[in-house]
Motif scaffolding. Structure first.
Motif: not given
Length: 61
Positions: A36, A41, A45-46, A49
């Motif tokens: 990530l 990213k 939130k990422n 998830n």
């Protein structure tokens, strides 16, 4: 003591390289976080998830 001042990116790059060698940390979690970060990213939130996906993934995959 070094007079070089590191940028925030340099510090983060070093940190994310160092967590690969941490003991007692799940390798899948570390790889997920690094992926990530490297793809730009890494957000709460990422990350949430991605960690949820890891928890739900069967252990034998």
């Amino acid at each position: 003591m070094s007079d070089e001042i590191k940028s925030g990116k340099q510090i983060l790059d070093e940190y994310f390289q160092e967590i690969k060698s941490m003991l007692n940390v799940d390798e899948n979690v570390v790889n997920c976080i690094i992926d990530l970060y490297e793809t730009g990213k890494l957000s709460d939130k990422n990350l949430s998830n991605a960690l949820l996906e890891l928890r739900e993934k069967p252990a034998n995959e």
